[in-house]
Scaffold this motif. Sequence first.
Motif, mmCIF file in Angstrom:
data_model
loop_
_atom_site.group_PDB
_atom_site.id
_atom_site.type_symbol
_atom_site.label_atom_id
_atom_site.label_comp_id
_atom_site.label_asym_id
_atom_site.label_seq_id
_atom_site.Cartn_x
_atom_site.Cartn_y
_atom_site.Cartn_z
ATOM 1 N N SER A 167 0.831 -1.199 0.000
ATOM 2 C CA SER A 167 0.000 0.000 0.000
ATOM 3 C C SER A 167 0.870 1.256 0.000
ATOM 4 O O SER A 167 0.588 2.236 -0.713
ATOM 5 C CB SER A 167 -0.922 -0.013 1.229
ATOM 6 N N LEU A 168 1.961 1.237 0.790
ATOM 7 C CA LEU A 168 2.876 2.371 0.838
ATOM 8 C C LEU A 168 3.538 2.606 -0.514
ATOM 9 O O LEU A 168 3.651 3.752 -0.979
ATOM 10 C CB LEU A 168 3.938 2.134 1.910
ATOM 11 N N ASP B 156 4.126 5.764 -5.409
ATOM 12 C CA ASP B 156 4.083 5.825 -6.868
ATOM 13 C C ASP B 156 3.074 6.871 -7.335
ATOM 14 O O ASP B 156 3.308 7.594 -8.306
ATOM 15 C CB ASP B 156 3.728 4.441 -7.418
ATOM 16 N N ALA B 157 1.942 6.966 -6.630
ATOM 17 C CA ALA B 157 0.920 7.956 -6.988
ATOM 18 C C ALA B 157 1.425 9.379 -6.779
ATOM 19 O O ALA B 157 0.997 10.312 -7.456
ATOM 20 C CB ALA B 157 -0.346 7.720 -6.161
ATOM 21 N N ARG C 165 9.467 7.251 -7.250
ATOM 22 C CA ARG C 165 9.741 5.929 -7.817
ATOM 23 C C ARG C 165 10.659 5.143 -6.895
ATOM 24 O O ARG C 165 11.662 5.671 -6.417
ATOM 25 C CB ARG C 165 10.374 6.063 -9.197
ATOM 26 N N CYS C 166 10.299 3.873 -6.686
ATOM 27 C CA CYS C 166 11.093 2.993 -5.824
ATOM 28 C C CYS C 166 11.575 1.801 -6.630
ATOM 29 O O CYS C 166 10.875 1.308 -7.528
ATOM 30 C CB CYS C 166 10.264 2.502 -4.634
ATOM 31 N N VAL D 12 15.128 4.980 -2.998
ATOM 32 C CA VAL D 12 14.449 6.166 -3.519
ATOM 33 C C VAL D 12 15.378 6.889 -4.490
ATOM 34 O O VAL D 12 16.502 7.226 -4.135
ATOM 35 C CB VAL D 12 14.027 7.113 -2.381
ATOM 36 N N ASP D 13 14.914 7.089 -5.738
ATOM 37 C CA ASP D 13 15.746 7.754 -6.734
ATOM 38 C C ASP D 13 15.937 9.228 -6.361
ATOM 39 O O ASP D 13 14.994 9.872 -5.896
ATOM 40 C CB ASP D 13 15.084 7.646 -8.105
#
Length: 251
Positions: free
Chosen positions: A219-220, A225-226, A230-231, A250-251
């Motif tokens: 969920s996280l 992403d929303a 981006r992960c 985390v980019d």
Amino acid sequence: MFRVLNEDIRAVFGRDPAARSFWEVLTCYPGIHALILHRFAHWLWGHRLRWLARFVGYFARFATGIEIHPAAQIGRRFFIDHGMGVVIGETAEIGDDVTLYHGVTLGGTSWNKGKRHPTLGDGVVIGAGAKVLGPITVGAGAKVGSNAVVTKPVPAGATAVGNPARLVDHSEEGRQREAQAEKMGFSAYAVGGDQGDPLVKAIHSLLDHAAETDRRLESLLRELDAQGVRCNKDVQAADHFDPEYLSKIVD
């Protein structure tokens, strides 16, 4: 009679990969020999030749190690694999396409006359050493695990294991636990939710906690992403988080 025998022999090929030929099954499988003699003894019993029927049953026990009372009702395509030590009581009723392994007992729990042995539905499989006792019903397609002791009815399609037997948890919660257990490197098969064992409860709690942690992590990730963060995909495979790992995801 020969048509039924032909069905019984051909049924072996679908359940025993060691079977190579019709002749081999006919001559070398004690389960088939016991079944042939039982069908003859059952015919004698039905024609009120009771002593002769019992004698045929006794000879079958001597020759195969499988004891089946002549009055027991057995359906078509019945298969006893290996067979030594199998006992089937007088009022037992067995449906079609049933499989028993060695050491199985279909016995009674009282000395009262009348119905006192189990009824097995079509397609039931009873594992090696299992004891199914009393005038209970094991529903069609059900399975009983090896060495289980069953004294209560088993619903159709269910799996019963343990002593005393309990039903394997097939609920959504149970399936999630099983999936989580496989991810952690072991299987929780046969750990039922109705046991009072504190160790089982502790394992269930750990599995439930791990499943909830996975759900919250997913969920996280969706929320990040929303928000345009981006992960890396390998975050989902992380066993734990440390500062160095967090700095990389985390980019």
